[in-house]
Design an enzyme around this catalytic site. Structure first.
Site, PDB file in Angstrom:
ATOM      1  N   CYS A 111       0.812  -1.228   0.000  1.00  0.00           N
ATOM      2  CA  CYS A 111       0.000   0.000   0.000  1.00  0.00           C
ATOM      3  C   CYS A 111       0.843   1.275   0.000  1.00  0.00           C
ATOM      4  CB  CYS A 111      -0.956   0.007   1.179  1.00  0.00           C
ATOM      5  SG  CYS A 111      -1.986  -1.456   1.232  1.00  0.00           S
ATOM      6  N   HIS A 248      -3.316   7.059   2.221  1.00  0.00           N
ATOM      7  CA  HIS A 248      -3.774   5.742   1.773  1.00  0.00           C
ATOM      8  C   HIS A 248      -5.159   5.481   2.364  1.00  0.00           C
ATOM      9  CE1 HIS A 248      -4.140   1.622   0.853  1.00  0.00           C
ATOM     10  NE2 HIS A 248      -3.954   1.212   2.083  1.00  0.00           N
ATOM     11  N   ASN A 278     -10.330  -0.268  -0.219  1.00  0.00           N
ATOM     12  CA  ASN A 278      -8.869  -0.165  -0.124  1.00  0.00           C
ATOM     13  C   ASN A 278      -8.262  -0.762  -1.399  1.00  0.00           C
ATOM     14  OD1 ASN A 278      -6.150  -0.603   0.360  1.00  0.00           O
ATOM     15  ND2 ASN A 278      -6.429  -1.368   2.447  1.00  0.00           N
TER      16      ASN A 278
HETATM   17  O1  UT7 Z   1      -3.782  -1.246   3.578  1.00  0.00           O
HETATM   18  C1  UT7 Z   1      -3.657  -1.817   4.824  1.00  0.00           C
HETATM   19  C2  UT7 Z   1      -4.594  -2.976   4.802  1.00  0.00           C
HETATM   20  N1  UT7 Z   1      -5.229  -3.341   6.008  1.00  0.00           N
HETATM   21  C3  UT7 Z   1      -5.880  -2.528   6.862  1.00  0.00           C
HETATM   22  O2  UT7 Z   1      -5.887  -1.342   6.788  1.00  0.00           O
HETATM   23  C4  UT7 Z   1      -6.616  -3.218   7.955  1.00  0.00           C
HETATM   24  C5  UT7 Z   1      -6.641  -2.425   9.231  1.00  0.00           C
HETATM   25  N2  UT7 Z   1      -7.621  -3.026  10.157  1.00  0.00           N
HETATM   26  C6  UT7 Z   1      -8.920  -2.803  10.037  1.00  0.00           C
HETATM   27  O3  UT7 Z   1      -9.367  -2.060   9.186  1.00  0.00           O
HETATM   28  C7  UT7 Z   1      -9.837  -3.472  11.055  1.00  0.00           C
HETATM   29  O4  UT7 Z   1      -9.029  -4.171  11.983  1.00  0.00           O
HETATM   30  C8  UT7 Z   1     -10.850  -4.452  10.392  1.00  0.00           C
HETATM   31  C9  UT7 Z   1     -11.880  -3.658   9.628  1.00  0.00           C
HETATM   32  C10 UT7 Z   1     -10.160  -5.435   9.483  1.00  0.00           C
HETATM   33  C11 UT7 Z   1     -11.580  -5.236  11.476  1.00  0.00           C
HETATM   34  O5  UT7 Z   1     -12.204  -4.326  12.376  1.00  0.00           O
HETATM   35  P1  UT7 Z   1     -12.020  -4.510  13.952  1.00  0.00           P
HETATM   36  O6  UT7 Z   1     -12.860  -3.487  14.593  1.00  0.00           O
HETATM   37  O7  UT7 Z   1     -10.548  -4.475  14.229  1.00  0.00           O
HETATM   38  O8  UT7 Z   1     -12.631  -5.951  14.192  1.00  0.00           O
HETATM   39  P2  UT7 Z   1     -11.963  -7.204  14.888  1.00  0.00           P
HETATM   40  O9  UT7 Z   1     -11.024  -7.878  13.951  1.00  0.00           O
HETATM   41  O10 UT7 Z   1     -11.459  -6.809  16.232  1.00  0.00           O
HETATM   42  O11 UT7 Z   1     -13.222  -8.119  15.072  1.00  0.00           O
HETATM   43  C12 UT7 Z   1     -14.317  -7.739  15.931  1.00  0.00           C
HETATM   44  C13 UT7 Z   1     -15.455  -8.711  15.696  1.00  0.00           C
HETATM   45  C14 UT7 Z   1     -15.015 -10.175  15.680  1.00  0.00           C
HETATM   46  O12 UT7 Z   1     -16.046 -10.922  16.276  1.00  0.00           O
HETATM   47  P3  UT7 Z   1     -15.942 -11.419  17.799  1.00  0.00           P
HETATM   48  O13 UT7 Z   1     -14.709 -12.241  17.873  1.00  0.00           O
HETATM   49  O14 UT7 Z   1     -15.867 -10.158  18.616  1.00  0.00           O
HETATM   50  O15 UT7 Z   1     -17.216 -12.184  17.997  1.00  0.00           O
HETATM   51  C15 UT7 Z   1     -14.930 -10.507  14.235  1.00  0.00           C
HETATM   52  O16 UT7 Z   1     -15.132 -11.877  13.981  1.00  0.00           O
HETATM   53  O17 UT7 Z   1     -16.027  -8.474  14.402  1.00  0.00           O
HETATM   54  C16 UT7 Z   1     -16.073  -9.697  13.672  1.00  0.00           C
HETATM   55  N3  UT7 Z   1     -15.928  -9.395  12.252  1.00  0.00           N
HETATM   56  C17 UT7 Z   1     -16.982  -9.140  11.462  1.00  0.00           C
HETATM   57  N4  UT7 Z   1     -18.302  -9.076  11.707  1.00  0.00           N
HETATM   58  C18 UT7 Z   1     -19.109  -8.771  10.669  1.00  0.00           C
HETATM   59  C19 UT7 Z   1     -14.793  -9.331  11.520  1.00  0.00           C
HETATM   60  N5  UT7 Z   1     -15.093  -9.026  10.250  1.00  0.00           N
HETATM   61  C20 UT7 Z   1     -16.454  -8.910  10.185  1.00  0.00           C
HETATM   62  C21 UT7 Z   1     -17.345  -8.616   9.147  1.00  0.00           C
HETATM   63  N6  UT7 Z   1     -18.652  -8.550   9.428  1.00  0.00           N
HETATM   64  N7  UT7 Z   1     -16.927  -8.370   7.881  1.00  0.00           N
END
Ligand code: UT7
Length: 321
Positions: A111, A248, A278
């Site tokens: 990225c 980004h 993204n």
């Molecule tokens: O260019 C660089 C590329 N990458 C990035 O920029 C990624 C940076 N990170 C992020 O944007 C965020 O970490 C994410 C959007 C990927 C995830 O958001 P988060 O608030 O960090 O969620 P999390 O991974 O802490 O997950 C929280 C909950 C989990 O459920 P439990 O374990 O609390 O029951 C996940 O399983 O949200 C769940 N979850 C979802 N639920 C609905 C994860 N993805 C999804 C989804 N829909 N798509």
């Protein structure tokens, strides 16, 4: 001496995939995706290739600059999703647009790739080797994303953007910083082909994007403001003097976190990830092209560009438009 952006261009696949479409593939919801990322839809290729999108973006940048492909001296394509291992995407783009005199090669810094490629063009021009360059960022991430993984497939989009730059005596890029931390490479990765030849036969590993989203998030909100501060100090320009922070486009909450840490109003951080998701190396040049075509970039304006992602790689530059 520096380089100035003379023209911008971009190209996106025709098909738009909304959050609700993704609920048919994985357990997710429009509300969750919007709240946690700010993304509403993204463009996904149904036939457009990295080369066709990047070539279109390059042609539009040249048209916008009023320059000819035949006069381009350096053609850099930043990508982490090329169609082919060889030849490189830049050589394929060179052939497609007829930039016959250009030296062409790819650069992969995920990225941060477009920013690193722009800085590379700056270095070549500063060294007196070339006078102009086409610098593109293109991705077809949809082919390396695991469409059963809701933690990643909701984030990414396909597209390409490009800028045409020329040597300038004043203004242009005023300074940049760039960093890499390979020790954190496992937090966002995508395997290439596994080692398989007549002498070894290992099982194929998953060839899809794997990500520890929380780690990437924490890295971005910590390191990106620090690298922006670093480049501002290096150039002696205050955050208050920057008109726009073109970052980004990964997650709206990351951009909000960065704006807070820099104590700069969010309205100086243009956002298009709600419509395009993204797009890794394509994110910054596509956003720049949108701003340029909307007439939001005025001569003399000061911009910060900042990219960050897998590697880990990150950095920032300050430029006068
Ligand atoms: O260019 C660089 C590329 N990458 C990035 O920029 C990624 C940076 N990170 C992020 O944007 C965020 O970490 C994410 C959007 C990927 C995830 O958001 P988060 O608030 O960090 O969620 P999390 O991974 O802490 O997950 C929280 C909950 C989990 O459920 P439990 O374990 O609390 O029951 C996940 O399983 O949200 C769940 N979850 C979802 N639920 C609905 C994860 N993805 C999804 C989804 N829909 N798509």
């Amino acid at each position: 001496m520096s380089i100035r952006i003379i023209g911008t261009g971009s190209a996106l696949p025709e098909k738009i995939v909304g959050n609700r479409d993704l609920t048919e593939l994985v357990e997710t919801s429009d509300e969750w995706i919007k709240e946690r990322t700010g993304i509403g839809s993204r463009h996904i290729s149904t036939g457009e290739t990295l080369v066709s999108l990047t070539a279109n973006a390059c042609e539009r940048a040249l048209e916008n600059a009023g320059r000819e492909a035949a006069d381009v001296e350096l053609l850099l394509v930043a990508t982490c999703s090329p169609e082919r291992n060889i030849p490189c995407a830049a050589c394929q783009v060179q052939s497609a647009i007829g930039a016959n005199q250009a030296v062409a090669f790819d650069l992969n810094a995920a990225c941060a790739g477009f920013l690193f490629a722009l800085n590379t063009a700056w270095a070549y021009v500063e060294a007196g080797i070339y006078k102009n360059a086409l610098v593109a960022g293109g991705e077809v991430l949809s082919k390396i994303v695991d469409w059963t993984d809701r933690g990643t497939c909701i984030l990414f989009g396909d597209g390409a953007g490009a800028v045409y730059v020329e040597k300038c005596e004043t203004g242009g890029i005023l300074g940049f910083v760039q960093h890499s931390d390979g020790t954190k490479g496992d937090v966002l990765k995508c395997d290439s082909r596994a080692l398989k030849n007549p002498y070894v036969d290992r099982p194929m590993e998953a060839q899809y994007v794997q990500m520890d989203g929380r780690e990437v998030f924490a890295f971005a909100v910590r390191q990106v403001p620090a690298s922006i501060q670093e480049v501002l100090e290096k150039t002696g320009i205050g955050a208050a003097d920057i008109d726009l922070f073109v970052l980004h486009q990964a997650n709206k909450r990351i951009i909000e976190g960065i704006s807070k840490r820099l104590s700069v109003d969010l309205d100086r951080f243009p956002i298009n990830l709600d419509r395009v998701g993204n797009m890794s190396a394509a994110a910054i040049p596509v956003l720049l092209d949108e701003l340029n075509r909307q007439g939001r970039l005025k001569s003399g304006m000061k911009l910060v560009l900042s990219g960050f992602g897998a590697g880990l790689t990150y950095g920032a530059c300050v430029m006068e438009w």
